[in-house]
Write an enzyme that holds these catalytic residues in place. Structure first.
Site, PDB file in Angstrom:
ATOM      1  CB  CYS A  27      -0.956  -0.149   0.766  1.00 35.13           C
ATOM      2  SG  CYS A  27      -1.962   0.949   0.989  1.00 35.13           S
ATOM      3  CG  HIS A  28      -0.240   4.888   1.637  1.00 34.81           C
ATOM      4  ND1 HIS A  28      -1.565   4.353   1.463  1.00 34.81           N
ATOM      5  CD2 HIS A  28      -0.361   5.975   0.809  1.00 34.81           C
ATOM      6  CE1 HIS A  28      -2.250   4.968   0.578  1.00 34.81           C
ATOM      7  NE2 HIS A  28      -1.743   6.392   0.631  1.00 34.81           N
TER       8      HIS A  28
END
Length: 184
Positions: free
Chosen positions: A111-112
């Site tokens: 994800c991030h």
């Protein structure tokens, strides 16, 4: 079932981690027999997020400052927006990421979490994926960015989002099994 009872895995997280991206890989690794250590910025419980709302909490095993990376086979970095954004501002967290790359060990980020990879300056020339809003940052840092559920580039494993967690978990377990020469 793969037996990872000899594997030692480090996870880094702080408040704002995406709940499923910490708990599900952690459970998969524990179920495979791996020893998993969760390190955070402070020893107090950290709270995740789920669908933008406050989620479950977990108490870290240790602090990031206390981590010595020798002896760990893999580093797993859960996403969420706030979690990697806070961690990439912590000098020791960034050093830990660099140490895993410098010693050619497994690093998995979802994800991030690739923000930490970018901050550690370890993605230039690598293939990777992430949450869509991080992809320009990855490209600007020199990565070849793909839109695939999981991208494995040597010992670097990246993934896009919570829906990809089963494939992310499988890639981590397979890479650990190969590294430790455990029959799959």
């Amino acid at each position: 079932m793969v037996d990872l009872s000899r594997a030692r895995v480090l996870m880094l997280a702080t408040d704002g981690f995406e709940e499923s991206e910490l708990f599900e890989p952690r459970k998969a690794l524990l179920d495979a027999g791996a020893e998993v250590t969760l390190a955070s910025l402070r020893p107090d419980p950290i709270t995740g997020e789920k669908a933008g709302r406050k989620g479950e909490s977990i108490t870290p095993d240790t602090t990031i400052e206390q981590i010595e990376t020798q002896g760990y086979d893999a580093l797993v970095l859960p996403g969420g927006v706030a979690n990697p954004d806070k961690l990439r501002m912590d000098k020791r967290a960034v050093e830990i990421v660099r140490e895993f790359f410098e010693t050619d060990r497994i690093v998995a980020a979802i994800c991030h979490a690739p923000w930490l990879l970018i901050e550690a300056d370890v993605v230039d020339g690598r293939r990777a994926t992430s949450w869509p809003s991080v992809r320009t940052d990855l490209a600007n840092a020199g990565a070849s960015v793909l839109d695939e559920p999981v991208v494995v580039d040597g010992k670097l494993i990246t993934s896009r989002k919570p829906d990809d967690i089963p494939m992310f978990n499988r890639a981590i377990i397979d890479c650990l099994a190969k590294e430790l020469a455990v029959p799959a």
